[in-house]
Scaffold this motif. Structure first.
Motif, PDB file in Angstrom:
ATOM      1  N   LYS A  21       9.132  -7.933  13.349  1.00  0.00           N
ATOM      2  CA  LYS A  21       8.225  -8.475  14.366  1.00  0.00           C
ATOM      3  C   LYS A  21       7.077  -7.510  14.654  1.00  0.00           C
ATOM      4  O   LYS A  21       5.909  -7.909  14.713  1.00  0.00           O
ATOM      5  CB  LYS A  21       9.007  -8.770  15.649  1.00  0.00           C
ATOM      6  N   GLN A  22       7.393  -6.245  14.826  1.00  0.00           N
ATOM      7  CA  GLN A  22       6.361  -5.247  15.104  1.00  0.00           C
ATOM      8  C   GLN A  22       5.421  -5.087  13.913  1.00  0.00           C
ATOM      9  O   GLN A  22       4.210  -4.948  14.086  1.00  0.00           O
ATOM     10  CB  GLN A  22       7.012  -3.906  15.446  1.00  0.00           C
ATOM     11  N   THR A  23       5.988  -5.103  12.701  1.00  0.00           N
ATOM     12  CA  THR A  23       5.174  -4.953  11.495  1.00  0.00           C
ATOM     13  C   THR A  23       4.216  -6.120  11.343  1.00  0.00           C
ATOM     14  O   THR A  23       3.023  -5.931  11.063  1.00  0.00           O
ATOM     15  CB  THR A  23       6.073  -4.819  10.249  1.00  0.00           C
ATOM     16  N   ALA A  24       4.723  -7.322  11.541  1.00  0.00           N
ATOM     17  CA  ALA A  24       3.868  -8.508  11.447  1.00  0.00           C
ATOM     18  C   ALA A  24       2.740  -8.436  12.473  1.00  0.00           C
ATOM     19  O   ALA A  24       1.576  -8.710  12.153  1.00  0.00           O
ATOM     20  CB  ALA A  24       4.698  -9.764  11.645  1.00  0.00           C
ATOM     21  N   PHE A  25       3.066  -8.050  13.691  1.00  0.00           N
ATOM     22  CA  PHE A  25       2.049  -7.922  14.731  1.00  0.00           C
ATOM     23  C   PHE A  25       1.008  -6.878  14.332  1.00  0.00           C
ATOM     24  O   PHE A  25      -0.196  -7.108  14.454  1.00  0.00           O
ATOM     25  CB  PHE A  25       2.693  -7.545  16.074  1.00  0.00           C
ATOM     26  N   HIS A  26       1.461  -5.752  13.838  1.00  0.00           N
ATOM     27  CA  HIS A  26       0.571  -4.666  13.428  1.00  0.00           C
ATOM     28  C   HIS A  26      -0.393  -5.130  12.335  1.00  0.00           C
ATOM     29  O   HIS A  26      -1.569  -4.773  12.345  1.00  0.00           O
ATOM     30  CB  HIS A  26       1.400  -3.474  12.956  1.00  0.00           C
ATOM     31  N   LEU A  27       0.116  -5.934  11.410  1.00  0.00           N
ATOM     32  CA  LEU A  27      -0.712  -6.425  10.296  1.00  0.00           C
ATOM     33  C   LEU A  27      -1.530  -7.657  10.658  1.00  0.00           C
ATOM     34  O   LEU A  27      -2.413  -8.059   9.903  1.00  0.00           O
ATOM     35  CB  LEU A  27       0.180  -6.746   9.092  1.00  0.00           C
ATOM     36  N   GLY A  28      -1.220  -8.266  11.784  1.00  0.00           N
ATOM     37  CA  GLY A  28      -1.952  -9.462  12.197  1.00  0.00           C
ATOM     38  C   GLY A  28      -1.534 -10.705  11.423  1.00  0.00           C
ATOM     39  O   GLY A  28      -2.354 -11.593  11.193  1.00  0.00           O
ATOM     40  N   ARG A  38       8.031 -10.590   1.658  1.00  0.00           N
ATOM     41  CA  ARG A  38       9.174  -9.759   1.282  1.00  0.00           C
ATOM     42  C   ARG A  38      10.030 -10.477   0.242  1.00  0.00           C
ATOM     43  O   ARG A  38      10.443  -9.876  -0.759  1.00  0.00           O
ATOM     44  CB  ARG A  38      10.003  -9.407   2.518  1.00  0.00           C
ATOM     45  N   ALA A  39      10.284 -11.761   0.428  1.00  0.00           N
ATOM     46  CA  ALA A  39      11.098 -12.538  -0.514  1.00  0.00           C
ATOM     47  C   ALA A  39      10.433 -12.617  -1.884  1.00  0.00           C
ATOM     48  O   ALA A  39      11.107 -12.649  -2.917  1.00  0.00           O
ATOM     49  CB  ALA A  39      11.336 -13.938   0.043  1.00  0.00           C
ATOM     50  N   ALA A  40       9.089 -12.625  -1.897  1.00  0.00           N
ATOM     51  CA  ALA A  40       8.335 -12.691  -3.152  1.00  0.00           C
ATOM     52  C   ALA A  40       8.104 -11.312  -3.762  1.00  0.00           C
ATOM     53  O   ALA A  40       7.505 -11.196  -4.834  1.00  0.00           O
ATOM     54  CB  ALA A  40       6.986 -13.380  -2.908  1.00  0.00           C
ATOM     55  N   GLY A  41       8.551 -10.257  -3.066  1.00  0.00           N
ATOM     56  CA  GLY A  41       8.356  -8.898  -3.569  1.00  0.00           C
ATOM     57  C   GLY A  41       6.941  -8.381  -3.402  1.00  0.00           C
ATOM     58  O   GLY A  41       6.513  -7.485  -4.112  1.00  0.00           O
ATOM     59  N   ARG A  42       6.203  -8.950  -2.435  1.00  0.00           N
ATOM     60  CA  ARG A  42       4.801  -8.556  -2.239  1.00  0.00           C
ATOM     61  C   ARG A  42       4.529  -7.940  -0.865  1.00  0.00           C
ATOM     62  O   ARG A  42       3.382  -7.731  -0.494  1.00  0.00           O
ATOM     63  CB  ARG A  42       3.905  -9.782  -2.433  1.00  0.00           C
ATOM     64  N   ALA A  43       5.569  -7.637  -0.112  1.00  0.00           N
ATOM     65  CA  ALA A  43       5.428  -7.063   1.231  1.00  0.00           C
ATOM     66  C   ALA A  43       5.408  -5.542   1.152  1.00  0.00           C
ATOM     67  O   ALA A  43       5.706  -4.959   0.107  1.00  0.00           O
ATOM     68  CB  ALA A  43       6.593  -7.517   2.106  1.00  0.00           C
ATOM     69  N   PRO A  44       5.082  -4.894   2.270  1.00  0.00           N
ATOM     70  CA  PRO A  44       5.206  -3.436   2.300  1.00  0.00           C
ATOM     71  C   PRO A  44       6.643  -3.042   1.983  1.00  0.00           C
ATOM     72  O   PRO A  44       7.582  -3.816   2.217  1.00  0.00           O
ATOM     73  CB  PRO A  44       4.869  -3.073   3.750  1.00  0.00           C
ATOM     74  N   LEU A  45       6.811  -1.845   1.475  1.00  0.00           N
ATOM     75  CA  LEU A  45       8.143  -1.327   1.198  1.00  0.00           C
ATOM     76  C   LEU A  45       8.957  -1.370   2.478  1.00  0.00           C
ATOM     77  O   LEU A  45       8.517  -0.886   3.515  1.00  0.00           O
ATOM     78  CB  LEU A  45       8.044   0.111   0.680  1.00  0.00           C
ATOM     79  N   ILE A  60       3.465   0.741   5.588  1.00  0.00           N
ATOM     80  CA  ILE A  60       2.666  -0.393   6.069  1.00  0.00           C
ATOM     81  C   ILE A  60       1.183  -0.106   5.839  1.00  0.00           C
ATOM     82  O   ILE A  60       0.443  -0.944   5.325  1.00  0.00           O
ATOM     83  CB  ILE A  60       2.925  -0.655   7.569  1.00  0.00           C
ATOM     84  N   GLU A  61       0.753   1.087   6.234  1.00  0.00           N
ATOM     85  CA  GLU A  61      -0.660   1.454   6.078  1.00  0.00           C
ATOM     86  C   GLU A  61      -1.060   1.516   4.611  1.00  0.00           C
ATOM     87  O   GLU A  61      -2.136   1.049   4.239  1.00  0.00           O
ATOM     88  CB  GLU A  61      -0.944   2.783   6.781  1.00  0.00           C
ATOM     89  N   ALA A  62      -0.215   2.088   3.758  1.00  0.00           N
ATOM     90  CA  ALA A  62      -0.518   2.179   2.331  1.00  0.00           C
ATOM     91  C   ALA A  62      -0.633   0.783   1.716  1.00  0.00           C
ATOM     92  O   ALA A  62      -1.531   0.515   0.913  1.00  0.00           O
ATOM     93  CB  ALA A  62       0.555   2.986   1.609  1.00  0.00           C
TER      94      ALA A  62
END
Length: 74
Positions: A21-28, A38-45, A60-62
């Motif tokens: 939840k926090q990560t999604a908020f941070h990324l908008g 994440r399920a597609a293997g394309r999310a932040p580590l 997240i930043e990288a």
């Protein structure tokens, strides 16, 4: 500032790991979008801590920087 933003800010100051939840908020983006990425293997580590996914703020930043386009990058 809503509760999620306050909690994300506190987490950054005290712990480098953010929840989904926090990560999604941070990324908008929506939590569901982050889960789909994440399920597609394309999310932040991410790291699984028990039943909860956690994302390190540096990862997240990288991830975000790697997806930037246009404009000037110094």
């Amino acid at each position: 500032m809503d509760d999620t933003a306050i909690r994300a800010q506190a987490a950054r100051a005290t712990c480098p790991y953010l929840t989904t939840k926090q990560t999604a908020f941070h990324l908008g983006i929506a939590e569901s979008t982050l889960r789909a990425l994440r399920a597609a293997g394309r999310a932040p580590l991410g790291r699984r801590h028990g039943r909860t996914w956690r994302y390190h703020i540096d990862d997240i930043e990288a991830w975000s920087v790697a997806r930037s386009s246009g404009g000037r990058h110094d």
